[in-house]
Design a protein around this motif. Structure first.
Motif, PDB file in Angstrom:
ATOM      1  N   LEU A 278       2.173   1.669  -3.300  1.00 44.36           N
ATOM      2  CA  LEU A 278       1.353   2.182  -4.387  1.00 44.36           C
ATOM      3  C   LEU A 278       0.929   3.737  -4.110  1.00 44.36           C
ATOM      4  O   LEU A 278       0.670   4.236  -5.113  1.00 44.36           O
ATOM      5  N   THR A 279       1.048   4.040  -2.939  1.00 46.80           N
ATOM      6  CA  THR A 279       0.573   5.537  -2.768  1.00 46.80           C
ATOM      7  C   THR A 279       1.604   6.484  -2.687  1.00 46.80           C
ATOM      8  O   THR A 279       1.240   7.619  -2.854  1.00 46.80           O
ATOM      9  N   SER A 280       2.714   5.974  -2.471  1.00 47.83           N
ATOM     10  CA  SER A 280       3.768   6.917  -2.589  1.00 47.83           C
ATOM     11  C   SER A 280       4.240   7.132  -4.092  1.00 47.83           C
ATOM     12  O   SER A 280       5.168   8.377  -4.169  1.00 47.83           O
ATOM     13  N   THR A 281       4.002   6.389  -5.047  1.00 48.14           N
ATOM     14  CA  THR A 281       4.429   6.434  -6.377  1.00 48.14           C
ATOM     15  C   THR A 281       3.343   7.518  -7.219  1.00 48.14           C
ATOM     16  O   THR A 281       3.673   8.032  -8.298  1.00 48.14           O
ATOM     17  N   SER A 282       2.127   7.617  -6.605  1.00 51.65           N
ATOM     18  CA  SER A 282       1.063   8.254  -7.220  1.00 51.65           C
ATOM     19  C   SER A 282       1.183   9.758  -7.146  1.00 51.65           C
ATOM     20  O   SER A 282       1.730  10.247  -6.143  1.00 51.65           O
TER      21      SER A 282
ATOM     22  N   TRP B 115       0.714  -1.183   0.026  1.00 53.35           N
ATOM     23  CA  TRP B 115      -0.220   0.007   0.061  1.00 53.35           C
ATOM     24  C   TRP B 115       0.748   1.156  -0.091  1.00 53.35           C
ATOM     25  O   TRP B 115       0.671   2.150  -0.867  1.00 53.35           O
ATOM     26  N   ASP B 116       1.881   1.095   1.109  1.00 54.81           N
ATOM     27  CA  ASP B 116       2.865   2.320   0.686  1.00 54.81           C
ATOM     28  C   ASP B 116       3.645   2.602  -0.482  1.00 54.81           C
ATOM     29  O   ASP B 116       3.620   3.807  -0.893  1.00 54.81           O
TER      30      ASP B 116
END
Length: 79
Positions: A75-79, A72-73
Motif C-alpha cells: 500500500l505504501t510503495s504504490t502511493s 502495508w508495504d
C-alpha cells in the motif's frame, strides 16, 4: 409401534420390565470417581494440547503480522 401400545398390553409390558431388570443386574458396577492415574493421564493430555495450541497460536500471530506487513508495504510503495 408406540411405547403406549407396548405398555398397554400386560404380557408385553411384563416382558419389557423383566428384561430391563435383567439388564440392570448384569451391568458391572462402575466407579463414580476416576482413579488418580486416570486423572493424571487426562491432565497430561490437556497440558500437551495447551502447549500445542500455544505454539500454533504464536505461529499464526507471526504469520498474520508478516502478511499485514507485506500488505502495508504494498500500500505504501504504490502511493
Amino acid at each position: 409401534m408406540s411405547k403406549a401400545y407396548l405398555y398397554r398390553h400386560a404380557g408385553i409390558r411384563d416382558r419389557i420390565l423383566a428384561l430391563r431388570e435383567k439388564t440392570i443386574r448384569l451391568r458391572p458396577p462402575t466407579d463414580s470417581e476416576p482413579s488418580d492415574a486416570g486423572k493424571n493421564v487426562v491432565i497430561l493430555a490437556k497440558d500437551n494440547r495447551i502447549v500445542q495450541l500455544e505454539k500454533e497460536n504464536k505461529y499464526l500471530k507471526q504469520l498474520l503480522a508478516r502478511i499485514y506487513g507485506e500488505k502495508w508495504d504494498q500500500l505504501t510503495s504504490t502511493s
